[in-house]
Design an enzyme around this catalytic site. Structure first.
Site, PDB file in Angstrom:
ATOM      1  N   GLY A  50      10.691  37.517  25.916  1.00 23.51           N
ATOM      2  CA  GLY A  50      10.941  38.822  25.328  1.00 23.51           C
ATOM      3  C   GLY A  50      10.641  39.904  26.348  1.00 23.51           C
ATOM      4  CB  SER A 117      12.521  34.698  30.150  1.00 20.56           C
ATOM      5  OG  SER A 117      13.367  35.786  30.110  1.00 20.56           O
ATOM      6  CD1 TRP A 118       6.973  38.393  27.742  1.00 19.99           C
ATOM      7  CD2 TRP A 118       7.270  39.923  29.364  1.00 19.99           C
ATOM      8  NE1 TRP A 118       5.837  39.165  27.797  1.00 19.99           N
ATOM      9  CE2 TRP A 118       5.994  40.109  28.778  1.00 19.99           C
ATOM     10  CE3 TRP A 118       7.684  40.756  30.408  1.00 19.99           C
ATOM     11  CZ2 TRP A 118       5.131  41.129  29.203  1.00 19.99           C
ATOM     12  CZ3 TRP A 118       6.812  41.756  30.839  1.00 19.99           C
ATOM     13  CH2 TRP A 118       5.561  41.936  30.239  1.00 19.99           C
ATOM     14  CG  ASP A 272      18.800  33.481  34.261  1.00 17.88           C
ATOM     15  OD1 ASP A 272      19.186  34.471  33.598  1.00 17.88           O
ATOM     16  OD2 ASP A 272      17.667  32.985  34.146  1.00 17.88           O
ATOM     17  CG  HIS A 300      17.698  33.547  30.648  1.00 22.14           C
ATOM     18  ND1 HIS A 300      16.825  33.777  31.685  1.00 22.14           N
ATOM     19  CD2 HIS A 300      17.082  34.029  29.535  1.00 22.14           C
ATOM     20  CE1 HIS A 300      15.728  34.366  31.219  1.00 22.14           C
ATOM     21  NE2 HIS A 300      15.863  34.528  29.918  1.00 22.14           N
TER      22      HIS A 300
HETATM   23  N1  STX Z   1      14.210  39.312  28.224  1.00 21.69           N
HETATM   24  C1  STX Z   1      14.137  38.035  28.739  1.00 21.69           C
HETATM   25  C2  STX Z   1      13.305  37.107  27.907  1.00 21.69           C
HETATM   26  O1  STX Z   1      12.136  36.951  28.134  1.00 21.69           O
HETATM   27  C3  STX Z   1      14.850  40.304  29.070  1.00 21.69           C
HETATM   28  C4  STX Z   1      13.942  36.436  26.798  1.00 21.69           C
HETATM   29  N2  STX Z   1      15.205  36.380  26.571  1.00 21.69           N
HETATM   30  N3  STX Z   1      15.382  35.687  25.398  1.00 21.69           N
HETATM   31  C5  STX Z   1      14.207  35.325  24.965  1.00 21.69           C
HETATM   32  O2  STX Z   1      13.302  35.779  25.817  1.00 21.69           O
HETATM   33  C6  STX Z   1      13.900  34.520  23.712  1.00 21.69           C
HETATM   34  C7  STX Z   1      14.215  33.070  23.940  1.00 21.69           C
HETATM   35  C8  STX Z   1      12.462  34.662  23.355  1.00 21.69           C
HETATM   36  C9  STX Z   1      14.735  35.004  22.552  1.00 21.69           C
END
Ligand code: STX
Length: 318
Positions: A50, A117-118, A272, A300
């Site tokens: 997120g 990701s985050w 990604d 991603h």
């Molecule tokens: N946000 C990237 C991220 O962390 C820019 C992310 N993208 N989708 C998700 O996290 C979930 C899988 C948690 C929905």
């Protein structure tokens, strides 16, 4: 084999947590945590994405439950943490402090850190802040959250590859405000009008879900229609991003010397679109002993089979 049955064959079986709890971390916020697998095993903290994405049952399946003591939590304002979608006192420094608070609460001396990701962003900043508490980092879809990365995904870049998905995201905002889409969304996601907030959250979240996989999955897109999820996800993400995640631009890459002693594995999908591979590459250059795996046929998401396969190999090797 269908993609979902292939994924099932790669991951460990579904398991339930054996213990859950609510940990007050401030006078305002309480965070939900859960523990699964083997309490006597190697502790691993799973950091979700997120920000605002919340922990997921499937994340437990990336670990051998006999070998690992698997800990997950919902970061401030999302999942089962309270108050829901709250932005006050919600920032990177407090999230790092919450991870330490949880570690101490569970009586764990050191743990492995796993995040995509985050989750990679927060995992790296946590490790840089508390390098003696981290046994290893297993990271996916590297996001160092610099202005250049935010511009790529939320303004112009990924839009060139997914113009069809970008159009509704962009057109939700009147032309006069399209020059800064993050700022335009922020004003709507923090509107006093719940309908304005929810409509903006849906478009923001759809954009991210539509671009998360090499082969978009309609089921994944439905996440954006779950407005209870989307409101926390979009609001919290946008709040962090408009504030430059509350650190200097380039903070992560500039502080890699603090974690050079920690074993790091990076799993990165070549295509990604949300967190383009250049960040994984730059991180690997700053951490020369890290193991960088660029997956040739993935985007991603950790739900993509070739990413999942590499992540399970990585945790099996810990
Ligand atoms: N946000 C990237 C991220 O962390 C820019 C992310 N993208 N989708 C998700 O996290 C979930 C899988 C948690 C929905």
């Amino acid at each position: 084999m269908s993609e979902s049955s292939e994924l099932t064959s790669i991951l460990y079986p579904q398991i339930d947590p054996h213990t859950t709890g609510m940990l007050p971390v401030s006078t305002l916020h309480t965070i939900f945590w859960e523990r699964s697998g083997n309490t006597g095993g190697h502790p691993v903290i799973v950091i979700h994405g997120g920000p605002g994405g919340g922990s997921q049952p499937s994340y437990r399946q990336y670990f051998d439950p006999e070998k690992f003591d698997i800990i997950q939590f919902d970061q401030r304002g999302c999942g089962k943490s309270t108050p829901y979608a709250e932005l006050a006192e919600n920032n990177t420094h407090n999230s790092v402090a919450d991870i330490e608070c949880l570690r101490q609460h569970l009586g764990i001396e050191k743990w492995h850190v796993f995040g995509g990701s985050w989750g990679s962003t927060l995992g790296l900043i946590y490790a840089q802040s508390h390098p003696t508490k981290v046994l290893s980092l297993t990271l996916r879809g590297i996001f160092t959250c610099r202005k250049s990365e935010l511009h790529w995904f939320y303004q112009q870049g990924a839009s060139y590859v997914f113009p069809d998905a970008f159009e509704p995201y962009q057109n939700h905002i009147p032309e006069a405000e399209q020059e800064n889409l993050i700022a335009a969304y922020y004003s709507r996601l923090t509107s006093a009008d719940a309908n304005v907030r929810r409509a903006a959250a849906k478009q923001w979240t759809r954009w991210e879900m539509a671009t998360s996989r090499l082969f978009p999955d309609p089921e994944y897109l439905e996440k954006a229609d779950d407005l209870d999820f989307a409101v926390a996800f979009a609001r919290i993400e946008c709040h962090y991003f408009i504030n430059g995640i509350f650190v200097d631009d380039g903070h992560i890459l500039d502080n890699c010397d603090k974690i050079s002693h920690i074993p790091v594995t990076i799993v990165q999908g070549r295509y990604d679109m949300v967190c383009p591979t250049v960040s994984a590459w730059e991180l690997h250059k700053k951490l020369p002993s890290s193991n960088l795996i660029i997956v040739p046929d993935a985007g991603h998401s950790m739900g993509e089979t070739s990413i999942a396969r590499e992540l399970v190999v990585a945790t099996d090797n810990l």
